[in-house]
Design a protein around this motif. Structure first.
Motif, mmCIF file in Angstrom:
data_model
loop_
_atom_site.group_PDB
_atom_site.id
_atom_site.type_symbol
_atom_site.label_atom_id
_atom_site.label_comp_id
_atom_site.label_asym_id
_atom_site.label_seq_id
_atom_site.Cartn_x
_atom_site.Cartn_y
_atom_site.Cartn_z
ATOM 1 N N PRO A 14 14.209 49.844 21.484
ATOM 2 C CA PRO A 14 12.834 50.354 21.166
ATOM 3 C C PRO A 14 13.147 51.078 19.751
ATOM 4 C CG PRO A 14 13.633 51.099 23.043
ATOM 5 C CD PRO A 14 15.012 50.479 22.217
ATOM 6 N N TYR A 15 12.017 50.711 18.643
ATOM 7 C CA TYR A 15 12.070 51.140 17.935
ATOM 8 C C TYR A 15 12.274 53.465 18.017
ATOM 9 C CZ TYR A 15 11.989 53.312 12.909
ATOM 10 O OH TYR A 15 12.638 54.051 11.687
ATOM 11 N N ARG A 16 10.330 52.677 18.767
ATOM 12 C CA ARG A 16 10.259 54.313 19.350
ATOM 13 C C ARG A 16 9.241 54.283 20.579
ATOM 14 N NH1 ARG A 16 8.502 58.211 20.450
ATOM 15 N NH2 ARG A 16 6.918 60.004 19.647
ATOM 16 N N MET A 68 5.118 42.769 11.801
ATOM 17 C CA MET A 68 4.046 42.678 12.923
ATOM 18 C C MET A 68 3.690 41.459 12.671
ATOM 19 S SD MET A 68 2.338 45.370 15.645
ATOM 20 C CE MET A 68 1.721 46.376 13.851
ATOM 21 N N ARG A 81 -6.679 52.085 18.305
ATOM 22 C CA ARG A 81 -5.759 53.078 17.734
ATOM 23 C C ARG A 81 -6.028 53.388 16.530
ATOM 24 N NH1 ARG A 81 -1.732 49.753 20.012
ATOM 25 N NH2 ARG A 81 -1.313 48.501 18.972
ATOM 26 N N THR A 105 0.324 60.058 18.661
ATOM 27 C CA THR A 105 1.692 60.405 18.808
ATOM 28 C C THR A 105 2.269 60.476 16.875
ATOM 29 O OG1 THR A 105 4.019 59.486 19.517
ATOM 30 C CG2 THR A 105 2.065 57.887 19.515
ATOM 31 N N LYS A 123 14.235 59.857 12.296
ATOM 32 C CA LYS A 123 15.423 59.494 12.617
ATOM 33 C C LYS A 123 17.113 59.658 12.014
ATOM 34 C CE LYS A 123 13.351 55.795 14.417
ATOM 35 N NZ LYS A 123 14.033 55.244 16.058
ATOM 36 N N PHE A 179 3.547 53.528 24.636
ATOM 37 C CA PHE A 179 3.732 53.604 23.209
ATOM 38 C C PHE A 179 4.932 53.174 22.666
ATOM 39 C CE2 PHE A 179 2.965 53.839 18.968
ATOM 40 C CZ PHE A 179 2.547 52.886 18.382
ATOM 41 N N LYS A 188 4.348 43.086 27.884
ATOM 42 C CA LYS A 188 3.636 42.823 26.767
ATOM 43 C C LYS A 188 4.248 43.197 25.498
ATOM 44 C CE LYS A 188 -0.990 43.750 25.656
ATOM 45 N NZ LYS A 188 -1.974 42.830 25.748
ATOM 46 N N LEU A 189 5.226 43.174 25.076
ATOM 47 C CA LEU A 189 5.787 43.216 24.343
ATOM 48 C C LEU A 189 6.108 42.133 24.066
ATOM 49 C CD1 LEU A 189 7.367 46.654 22.378
ATOM 50 C CD2 LEU A 189 5.531 45.657 21.440
ATOM 51 N N GLN A 223 -4.656 44.383 21.038
ATOM 52 C CA GLN A 223 -4.888 45.721 21.257
ATOM 53 C C GLN A 223 -5.334 45.807 19.657
ATOM 54 O OE1 GLN A 223 -1.025 47.463 22.362
ATOM 55 N NE2 GLN A 223 -1.497 46.891 25.135
ATOM 56 N N GLU A 233 15.371 55.749 21.828
ATOM 57 C CA GLU A 233 15.370 54.750 20.411
ATOM 58 C C GLU A 233 16.528 54.472 20.834
ATOM 59 O OE1 GLU A 233 14.373 57.539 18.147
ATOM 60 O OE2 GLU A 233 12.260 57.603 18.766
ATOM 61 N N ARG A 272 6.866 56.211 23.184
ATOM 62 C CA ARG A 272 5.662 57.421 22.937
ATOM 63 C C ARG A 272 5.423 56.867 24.926
ATOM 64 N NH1 ARG A 272 4.200 62.826 23.196
ATOM 65 N NH2 ARG A 272 1.952 62.504 24.217
ATOM 66 N N VAL A 311 5.164 57.981 14.167
ATOM 67 C CA VAL A 311 6.368 57.439 14.255
ATOM 68 C C VAL A 311 7.267 57.329 12.716
ATOM 69 C CG1 VAL A 311 7.497 54.232 14.064
ATOM 70 C CG2 VAL A 311 5.279 54.799 15.816
ATOM 71 N N PRO A 341 9.736 40.726 19.552
ATOM 72 C CA PRO A 341 9.232 40.792 18.177
ATOM 73 C C PRO A 341 8.806 42.079 18.058
ATOM 74 C CG PRO A 341 7.505 39.864 19.703
ATOM 75 C CD PRO A 341 8.831 39.798 20.865
ATOM 76 N N VAL A 342 9.409 41.903 16.314
ATOM 77 C CA VAL A 342 8.362 43.324 15.585
ATOM 78 C C VAL A 342 7.726 43.635 16.274
ATOM 79 C CG1 VAL A 342 7.994 44.226 13.550
ATOM 80 C CG2 VAL A 342 10.663 42.738 13.908
ATOM 81 N N GLY A 343 6.461 44.490 16.290
ATOM 82 C CA GLY A 343 5.354 44.711 16.404
ATOM 83 C C GLY A 343 5.620 46.393 17.213
ATOM 84 N N GLU A 344 4.593 46.874 17.954
ATOM 85 C CA GLU A 344 3.776 47.658 18.539
ATOM 86 C C GLU A 344 2.377 48.032 20.187
ATOM 87 O OE1 GLU A 344 2.727 50.245 15.705
ATOM 88 O OE2 GLU A 344 0.361 49.795 16.099
ATOM 89 N N ALA A 345 2.676 48.477 20.755
ATOM 90 C CA ALA A 345 1.930 47.954 22.221
ATOM 91 C C ALA A 345 1.587 49.552 23.033
ATOM 92 C CB ALA A 345 2.343 46.567 22.799
ATOM 93 N N TYR A 346 0.672 49.650 23.417
ATOM 94 C CA TYR A 346 0.250 51.021 23.855
ATOM 95 C C TYR A 346 -0.202 49.960 25.620
ATOM 96 C CZ TYR A 346 -1.948 54.806 26.736
ATOM 97 O OH TYR A 346 -2.310 55.899 26.921
ATOM 98 N N TYR A 379 -3.292 43.095 17.673
ATOM 99 C CA TYR A 379 -1.859 42.190 18.222
ATOM 100 C C TYR A 379 -1.603 42.888 19.713
ATOM 101 C CZ TYR A 379 3.072 41.626 17.765
ATOM 102 O OH TYR A 379 4.520 41.238 18.568
ATOM 103 N N LEU A 380 -1.411 41.411 19.982
ATOM 104 C CA LEU A 380 -1.369 41.584 21.849
ATOM 105 C C LEU A 380 -2.803 41.568 21.810
ATOM 106 C CD1 LEU A 380 1.890 42.558 22.457
ATOM 107 C CD2 LEU A 380 1.549 40.223 22.434
ATOM 108 N N VAL A 429 7.557 50.706 20.451
ATOM 109 C CA VAL A 429 7.160 49.552 19.113
ATOM 110 C C VAL A 429 8.975 49.550 18.555
ATOM 111 C CG1 VAL A 429 7.134 50.435 16.129
ATOM 112 C CG2 VAL A 429 5.807 52.085 17.222
#
Lengths: 168, 370
Positions: free
Chosen positions: B326-328, A1, A88, A61, A146, B317, B89-90, A31, B57, B330, A63, B299-304, A28-29, B319
């Motif tokens: 998606p990796y996750r 990231m 966050r 939450t 996972k 949310f 957004k991602l 946020q 997932e 929520r 991960v 791309p690698v990252g996360e957003a809410y 990031y973005l 990831v």
């Protein structure tokens, strides 16, 4: 990231109060989030609520990163009505670690943390009601980890209940 | 343990649900009673759990989109919008203006449909049967528009990541305008039936009060928060999908009781019509899809990202680990969080009020259990 650093009046204040407890301020973005040590999360939530005005806990939450030593990311999202700002708070915990519950600061954390426990098996210390919430009490495993394989679950169910190979 | 009454009555445990018509699905509430008085409640949920987040997932981004419709199935369009916005957004793309306008129209129509269904069932729970037939009549018109647009009435999957799948059909503007024109007098009709109705007021006024402070503590959002006097709506606070272009008010009330929540939702329907009328008059020309690859690989990252769903703040949310899945994922469902305040609202009330209180939260179990 690919994050960018997050610098503002708020980060200055938090840095002054919590110092080493907060490992990183990043964005990031657009946020903003901070990474803190697990013990510092509840004090940070308390400080943010009482001194800054982040009075609404949006979500709790987690991960799962099974290959990491500190296996879980625990994520708290807080919002401030007065500042119209959402941030966050992230922390990393290893398997078996019991983070403090946030219910003392935000009562809404009660069900949200129960869901985290249900799905990830992270127990919260001093939580008033640490039980599963969505799955039945006798459920085995924690589905959002996972290593919880849905295909295995299905095969086992078919074998146990129908006595045949599922063929999936 | 409760304080003993002068009759020294025993505490009575009463099970309500999961098969009970007024729990709006499969909610089980364990009531602790002292005679007619509620000493405490406990919700047992999860009967509709399908593991939506786990499914997410194991699917690609585009494949997961139809699943989100099945959470809050009476407001499927809102669910889809939230998910699309989160993935966009991602990807760091934005839907083109034409797509945004159509998204607003459909989402607001869906808000009306959701509020209508709430109104009908809430009134039915309390004993007023007539409004149900009225609201179903109007909701039908909305579902017809959805059907003409995307072929589905309930789980619409109306949007795609990056914009829209379909162009607006011929005559859509006309049909939506006709609906708006027809609908506003109909809202007055509902109000004539209920707003000043003495039985309705007796059952609702002062029941299930949540103050603004309690709402914030319990993370309660949406019409419930606004009925407690907090003028907060994500469409105004952090606009998405071009909501900043439209002129509308945030209806609020001050008492935070069941009656105020009814008034707020009625007003919201009028505001939605206002937005739809502005949007449909001025749908910009242009493409309906942003430039998004056939294979969606953020791309690698996360957003809410959160939106104002009919029931409150609906957040996603996500990831991403840079792969096609998606990796996750929520989902922050508004009903789940709002339902937690049930105990606070019901405690000390009468057992007859519990039905009104469950109704006023406007829960959808598909979203609570996911």
């Amino acid at each position: 990231m690919e994050t960018t650093p997050w610098e503002s009046e708020l980060t200055e204040r938090l840095r002054r109060v919590f110092g080493e407890q907060i490992l990183e301020f990043a964005s990031y973005l657009g946020q903003n989030f901070l990474v803190a040590r697990p013990e510092a999360v509840v004090p940070i939530l308390q400080y943010l609520r009482d001194e800054v005005g982040f009075d609404y806990l949006v979500d709790v939450t987690a991960v799962d990163y099974p290959e990491r030593e500190e296996r879980f990311d625990l994520i708290y999202i807080v919002y401030s009505f007065s500042r119209n700002e959402r941030i966050r708070i992230k922390t990393r915990i290893r398997e078996g670690f019991e983070p403090q519950t946030a219910t003392v600061v935000h009562p809404t954390a009660n069900w949200l943390e129960r869901e985290v426990y249900d799905m990830f098996g992270i127990r919260f210390a001093q939580h008033p009601d640490m039980r599963r919430i969505l799955l039945p009490d006798d459920w085995e495993g924690h589905p959002l980890r996972k290593d919880y394989n849905i295909l295995d679950m299905d095969n086992r169910w078919v074998k146990d209940n129908l006595g045949i190979e599922s063929g999936q | 343990m409760p304080e003993a009454t002068f009759l020294d009555a025993n505490e009575l445990i009463l099970n309500m649900g999961p098969q009970h018509p007024s729990t709006h699905g499969v909610l089980r509430v364990i009531l602790k009673l002292d005679g007619e008085k509620i000493l405490g409640t406990e919700c047992v949920i999860g009967y509709l759990h399908r593991g939506v987040e786990k499914i997410g997932e194991n699917r690609t981004y585009a494949m997961f989109a139809p699943y989100v419709d099945r959470m809050d199935y009476v407001a499927a369009v809102s669910n889809g919008l939230g998910y699309c916005l989160a993935v966009e957004k991602l990807l760091n793309v934005e839907a083109p203006p034409r797509a945004q306008a159509v998204r607003v129209i459909l989402t607001e129509l869906n808000r009306i449909a959701s509020h209508l269904l709430w109104l009908g069932t809430h009134a039915l729970d309390i004993g007023a049967i007539t409004p149900l037939f009225y609201v179903m009549r109007e909701r039908e018109e909305i579902l017809n528009i959805f059907e003409a647009y995307c072929g589905a009435r309930l789980t619409t999957h109306a949007f795609r990541i990056g914009g829209l799948q379909y162009e607006v059909y011929e005559g859509m503007e006309k049909q939506v305008k006709a609906f708006c024109k027809m609908f506003l007098p109909r809202v007055d009709e509902y109000e004539e039936l209920l707003t000043e109705n003495r039985i309705w007021k007796d059952r609702l006024v002062g029941v299930g009060v949540l103050t603004a402070e309690q709402c914030k503590q319990y993370g309660v959002t949406g019409p419930m928060l606004r009925a407690a006097g907090v003028k907060w709506d994500i469409r105004k606070a952090q606009p998405y999908s071009g909501y900043e272009k439209y002129d509308f008010e945030i209806p609020t009330r001050t008492n935070g009781d069941t009656y105020d929540r009814y008034i707020v939702r009625i007003q919201e329907m009028r505001q939605s019509v206002r937005m739809i009328e502005q949007a449909v008059d001025d749908i910009p020309e242009g493409p309906i899809m942003a430039k998004v690859g056939k294979v969606i690989k953020p791309p690698v990252g996360e957003a809410y990202v959160s939106i104002e769903a009919p029931k409150g703040e609906l957040g996603y949310f996500i990831v991403s680990d840079g792969s096609t899945q998606p990796y996750r994922v929520r989902v922050r469902p508004p009903s789940f969080v709002n339902l937690q305040a049930l105990d606070t609202m019901a405690r000390g009330g009468l057992v007859a009020d519990i039905v009104a209180i469950i109704g006023t939260i406007d829960i959808v179990l598909g979203e609570i259990d996911r």
